[in-house]
Design a protein around this motif. Structure first.
Motif, PDB file in Angstrom:
ATOM      1  N   LYS A   1       0.837  -1.200   0.000  1.00 15.52           N
ATOM      2  CA  LYS A   1       0.000   0.000   0.000  1.00 15.52           C
ATOM      3  C   LYS A   1       0.868   1.245   0.000  1.00 15.52           C
ATOM      4  O   LYS A   1       0.553   2.253  -0.660  1.00 15.52           O
ATOM      5  N   GLN A   2       1.983   1.200   0.757  1.00 21.18           N
ATOM      6  CA  GLN A   2       2.933   2.320   0.790  1.00 21.18           C
ATOM      7  C   GLN A   2       4.326   1.787   0.515  1.00 21.18           C
ATOM      8  O   GLN A   2       4.809   0.903   1.229  1.00 21.18           O
ATOM      9  N   LEU A   3       4.972   2.317  -0.506  1.00 24.79           N
ATOM     10  CA  LEU A   3       6.320   1.869  -0.837  1.00 24.79           C
ATOM     11  C   LEU A   3       7.311   2.362   0.220  1.00 24.79           C
ATOM     12  O   LEU A   3       7.154   3.457   0.768  1.00 24.79           O
ATOM     13  N   PRO A   4       8.351   1.591   0.500  1.00 25.58           N
ATOM     14  CA  PRO A   4       9.376   2.067   1.433  1.00 25.58           C
ATOM     15  C   PRO A   4      10.158   3.232   0.832  1.00 25.58           C
ATOM     16  O   PRO A   4      10.288   3.347  -0.385  1.00 25.58           O
ATOM     17  N   GLN A   5      10.661   4.085   1.711  1.00 28.57           N
ATOM     18  CA  GLN A   5      11.482   5.209   1.242  1.00 28.57           C
ATOM     19  C   GLN A   5      12.775   4.717   0.594  1.00 28.57           C
ATOM     20  O   GLN A   5      13.304   5.350  -0.308  1.00 28.57           O
ATOM     21  N   ALA A   6      13.286   3.583   1.102  1.00 32.08           N
ATOM     22  CA  ALA A   6      14.554   3.068   0.591  1.00 32.08           C
ATOM     23  C   ALA A   6      14.574   1.545   0.685  1.00 32.08           C
ATOM     24  O   ALA A   6      13.976   0.948   1.587  1.00 32.08           O
ATOM     25  N   ILE A   7      15.268   0.940  -0.273  1.00 31.35           N
ATOM     26  CA  ILE A   7      15.479  -0.505  -0.311  1.00 31.35           C
ATOM     27  C   ILE A   7      16.981  -0.743  -0.437  1.00 31.35           C
ATOM     28  O   ILE A   7      17.646  -0.104  -1.263  1.00 31.35           O
ATOM     29  N   PHE A   8      17.504  -1.630   0.385  1.00 27.78           N
ATOM     30  CA  PHE A   8      18.923  -1.979   0.317  1.00 27.78           C
ATOM     31  C   PHE A   8      19.055  -3.488   0.127  1.00 27.78           C
ATOM     32  O   PHE A   8      18.424  -4.271   0.853  1.00 27.78           O
ATOM     33  N   PHE A   9      19.877  -3.896  -0.837  1.00 28.97           N
ATOM     34  CA  PHE A   9      20.155  -5.305  -1.061  1.00 28.97           C
ATOM     35  C   PHE A   9      21.659  -5.552  -1.014  1.00 28.97           C
ATOM     36  O   PHE A   9      22.447  -4.755  -1.560  1.00 28.97           O
ATOM     37  N   GLU A  10      22.059  -6.656  -0.382  1.00 25.74           N
ATOM     38  CA  GLU A  10      23.379  -7.208  -0.666  1.00 25.74           C
ATOM     39  C   GLU A  10      23.201  -8.159  -1.829  1.00 25.74           C
ATOM     40  O   GLU A  10      22.210  -8.895  -1.892  1.00 25.74           O
ATOM     41  N   ILE A  11      24.166  -8.154  -2.756  1.00 21.29           N
ATOM     42  CA  ILE A  11      24.040  -8.956  -3.972  1.00 21.29           C
ATOM     43  C   ILE A  11      25.323  -9.733  -4.229  1.00 21.29           C
ATOM     44  O   ILE A  11      26.380  -9.422  -3.685  1.00 21.29           O
ATOM     45  N   GLY A  12      25.222 -10.732  -5.101  1.00 22.52           N
ATOM     46  CA  GLY A  12      26.409 -11.414  -5.587  1.00 22.52           C
ATOM     47  C   GLY A  12      27.196 -10.497  -6.511  1.00 22.52           C
ATOM     48  O   GLY A  12      26.631  -9.582  -7.129  1.00 22.52           O
ATOM     49  N   TYR A  13      28.489 -10.738  -6.620  1.00 22.13           N
ATOM     50  CA  TYR A  13      29.365  -9.781  -7.331  1.00 22.13           C
ATOM     51  C   TYR A  13      29.076  -9.668  -8.822  1.00 22.13           C
ATOM     52  O   TYR A  13      29.549  -8.733  -9.482  1.00 22.13           O
ATOM     53  N   GLN A  14      28.267 -10.583  -9.401  1.00 24.35           N
ATOM     54  CA  GLN A  14      27.931 -10.501 -10.827  1.00 24.35           C
ATOM     55  C   GLN A  14      26.451 -10.164 -11.052  1.00 24.35           C
ATOM     56  O   GLN A  14      25.962 -10.275 -12.168  1.00 24.35           O
ATOM     57  N   GLN A  15      25.769  -9.701 -10.022  1.00 24.05           N
ATOM     58  CA  GLN A  15      24.315  -9.559 -10.124  1.00 24.05           C
ATOM     59  C   GLN A  15      23.818  -8.121 -10.182  1.00 24.05           C
ATOM     60  O   GLN A  15      22.614  -7.890 -10.269  1.00 24.05           O
ATOM     61  N   GLU A  16      24.706  -7.154 -10.168  1.00 23.68           N
ATOM     62  CA  GLU A  16      24.273  -5.760 -10.075  1.00 23.68           C
ATOM     63  C   GLU A  16      23.337  -5.362 -11.207  1.00 23.68           C
ATOM     64  O   GLU A  16      22.253  -4.817 -10.963  1.00 23.68           O
ATOM     65  N   ILE A  17      23.725  -5.618 -12.433  1.00 24.93           N
ATOM     66  CA  ILE A  17      22.922  -5.187 -13.578  1.00 24.93           C
ATOM     67  C   ILE A  17      21.552  -5.845 -13.546  1.00 24.93           C
ATOM     68  O   ILE A  17      20.519  -5.190 -13.734  1.00 24.93           O
ATOM     69  N   ALA A  18      21.526  -7.155 -13.276  1.00 27.81           N
ATOM     70  CA  ALA A  18      20.257  -7.885 -13.290  1.00 27.81           C
ATOM     71  C   ALA A  18      19.304  -7.369 -12.217  1.00 27.81           C
ATOM     72  O   ALA A  18      18.112  -7.177 -12.476  1.00 27.81           O
ATOM     73  N   VAL A  19      19.796  -7.127 -11.002  1.00 32.33           N
ATOM     74  CA  VAL A  19      18.923  -6.669  -9.917  1.00 32.33           C
ATOM     75  C   VAL A  19      18.480  -5.226 -10.173  1.00 32.33           C
ATOM     76  O   VAL A  19      17.320  -4.863  -9.929  1.00 32.33           O
ATOM     77  N   MET A  20      19.390  -4.403 -10.679  1.00 38.38           N
ATOM     78  CA  MET A  20      18.998  -3.025 -11.012  1.00 38.38           C
ATOM     79  C   MET A  20      17.897  -3.011 -12.070  1.00 38.38           C
ATOM     80  O   MET A  20      16.940  -2.224 -11.974  1.00 38.38           O
ATOM     81  N   GLU A  21      18.014  -3.871 -13.069  1.00 40.36           N
ATOM     82  CA  GLU A  21      16.996  -3.926 -14.122  1.00 40.36           C
ATOM     83  C   GLU A  21      15.650  -4.366 -13.562  1.00 40.36           C
ATOM     84  O   GLU A  21      14.607  -3.851 -13.969  1.00 40.36           O
ATOM     85  N   MET A  22      15.661  -5.302 -12.618  1.00 41.20           N
ATOM     86  CA  MET A  22      14.409  -5.707 -11.965  1.00 41.20           C
ATOM     87  C   MET A  22      13.744  -4.524 -11.277  1.00 41.20           C
ATOM     88  O   MET A  22      12.530  -4.310 -11.385  1.00 41.20           O
ATOM     89  N   LEU A  23      14.554  -3.764 -10.535  1.00 42.41           N
ATOM     90  CA  LEU A  23      14.025  -2.600  -9.826  1.00 42.41           C
ATOM     91  C   LEU A  23      13.482  -1.555 -10.798  1.00 42.41           C
ATOM     92  O   LEU A  23      12.388  -1.011 -10.600  1.00 42.41           O
ATOM     93  N   MET A  24      14.210  -1.286 -11.875  1.00 41.61           N
ATOM     94  CA  MET A  24      13.784  -0.271 -12.842  1.00 41.61           C
ATOM     95  C   MET A  24      12.557  -0.722 -13.612  1.00 41.61           C
ATOM     96  O   MET A  24      11.642   0.071 -13.860  1.00 41.61           O
ATOM     97  N   ASP A  25      12.506  -2.006 -13.987  1.00 45.10           N
ATOM     98  CA  ASP A  25      11.352  -2.509 -14.735  1.00 45.10           C
ATOM     99  C   ASP A  25      10.086  -2.468 -13.888  1.00 45.10           C
ATOM    100  O   ASP A  25       8.993  -2.203 -14.399  1.00 45.10           O
ATOM    101  N   THR A  26      10.233  -2.728 -12.604  1.00 44.59           N
ATOM    102  CA  THR A  26       9.068  -2.787 -11.716  1.00 44.59           C
ATOM    103  C   THR A  26       8.615  -1.407 -11.252  1.00 44.59           C
ATOM    104  O   THR A  26       7.428  -1.084 -11.257  1.00 44.59           O
ATOM    105  N   PHE A  27       9.583  -0.579 -10.845  1.00 48.49           N
ATOM    106  CA  PHE A  27       9.240   0.707 -10.229  1.00 48.49           C
ATOM    107  C   PHE A  27       9.422   1.903 -11.168  1.00 48.49           C
ATOM    108  O   PHE A  27       9.164   3.041 -10.762  1.00 48.49           O
ATOM    109  N   LYS A  28       9.878   1.627 -12.409  1.00 52.73           N
ATOM    110  CA  LYS A  28      10.099   2.682 -13.398  1.00 52.73           C
ATOM    111  C   LYS A  28      11.024   3.758 -12.809  1.00 52.73           C
ATOM    112  O   LYS A  28      12.104   3.475 -12.355  1.00 52.73           O
ATOM    113  N   SER A  29      10.544   5.003 -12.769  1.00 51.37           N
ATOM    114  CA  SER A  29      11.392   6.102 -12.275  1.00 51.37           C
ATOM    115  C   SER A  29      11.084   6.467 -10.830  1.00 51.37           C
ATOM    116  O   SER A  29      11.478   7.527 -10.356  1.00 51.37           O
ATOM    117  N   THR A  30      10.370   5.578 -10.131  1.00 53.54           N
ATOM    118  CA  THR A  30       9.989   5.871  -8.745  1.00 53.54           C
ATOM    119  C   THR A  30      11.208   6.010  -7.842  1.00 53.54           C
ATOM    120  O   THR A  30      11.246   6.861  -6.947  1.00 53.54           O
TER     121      THR A  30
END
Length: 281
Positions: free
Chosen positions: A232-261
């Motif tokens: 119902k209310q998005l968090p102000q901030a989200i923090f993830f620890e990721i595997g060293y080869q996963q940055e692009i993939a996780v960022m794309e998930m966030l951008m595809d889902t939340f657009k420019s939010t």
């Protein structure tokens, strides 16, 4: 060997460990932690004969270490952000990289606001406890699907005298009807096919449920992001620890889902690997 001096025992242990091509420094760590001694205590007792019970226990500890058991599991605790935390085979051993994630959060988030923070997949409670220790005014929640892990986290919270709310459940399920300002997670993110390059001790002793995820290690990030999008209310901030080869993939998930939010950025750890992501409104 009859009861050796502490010096002789350490020399014996170092040779045993060296034969197994492991870190010889672990011999002294195991001895000091088992006895709750400082390095000064050891130096003062170098030429003292070890009591029988201590010598027998030290031999058991060294054999376990040479057999591959992580030193923290042998002793039953690990250190994180200056805290001594209980660890068992139901929990991962907290890593230094995760300390860097906590430091980034402390730098990025407003110190004086009474934030509501949720640590998803808390394990030993390391992240939640470190945040509460450094920011007592924050209201911290910690969840895990493993009741055994939560039991350990609760013990650690009692020891640290930390007021944390613990919740059992899968990913964001326990908090989906609650309004959180910040969500942080260090979820399982190792792909099954990466076992060949992992330490044998990690595979054999640490809980697989807390290590591995499907979709090349990305499945739990995808699920959490999709679940958060339904809040119902998005968090102000989200923090993830990721595997060293996963940055692009996780960022794309966030951008595809939340657009420019969210404004999304990554951060390298002290070894130069991309290991953290934050998304801020």
């Amino acid at each position: 060997m009859t009861n050796p001096t502490y010096y002789e025992a350490l020399k014996w242990a170092s040779l045993c460990i060296e034969e197994h091509k492991l870190e010889t420094e672990s011999a002294q760590w195991l001895l000091l932690e088992r006895l709750n001694w400082s390095t000064t205590d050891l130096l003062m007792h170098y030429q003292t004969k070890m009591p029988e019970a201590e010598w027998q226990q030290f031999q058991i500890d060294i054999k376990s270490f040479c057999d591959g058991m992580p030193a923290q599991y042998i002793i039953g605790h690990a250190y994180f952000f200056g805290m001594q935390l209980k660890v068992t085979n139901a929990t991962l051993i907290p890593r230094p990289e995760t300390e860097e994630l906590v430091e980034w959060m402390l730098e990025s988030l407003p110190q004086n606001e009474n934030l509501r923070i949720a640590d998803i997949g808390t394990g030993t409670g390391a992240i939640a406890l470190a945040l509460k220790q450094e920011r007592p005014n924050w209201q911290v929640f910690a969840s895990d699907i493993s009741e055994d892990a939560l039991s350990v986290a609760k013990e650690n919270a009692v020891k640290q005298q930390a007021d944390i709310t613990f919740l059992v459940g899968d990913l964001t399920e326990p908090i989906k009807k609650m309004e959180m300002d910040v969500i942080v997670s260090n979820p399982p993110y190792i792909a099954e096919n990466e076992q060949d390059v992992m330490d044998k001790s990690v595979i054999e002793y640490e809980p697989h449920q807390a290590l591995f995820a499907t979709e090349n290690g990305l499945s739990l990030y995808r699920r959490m992001i999709q679940e958060m999008a339904q809040f119902k209310q998005l968090p102000q901030a989200i923090f993830f620890e990721i595997g060293y080869q996963q940055e692009i993939a996780v960022m794309e998930m966030l951008m595809d889902t939340f657009k420019s939010t969210y404004l999304i950025e990554g951060k390298k750890d002290s070894f130069g690997n991309q290991r953290m992501i934050q998304a801020k409104l």
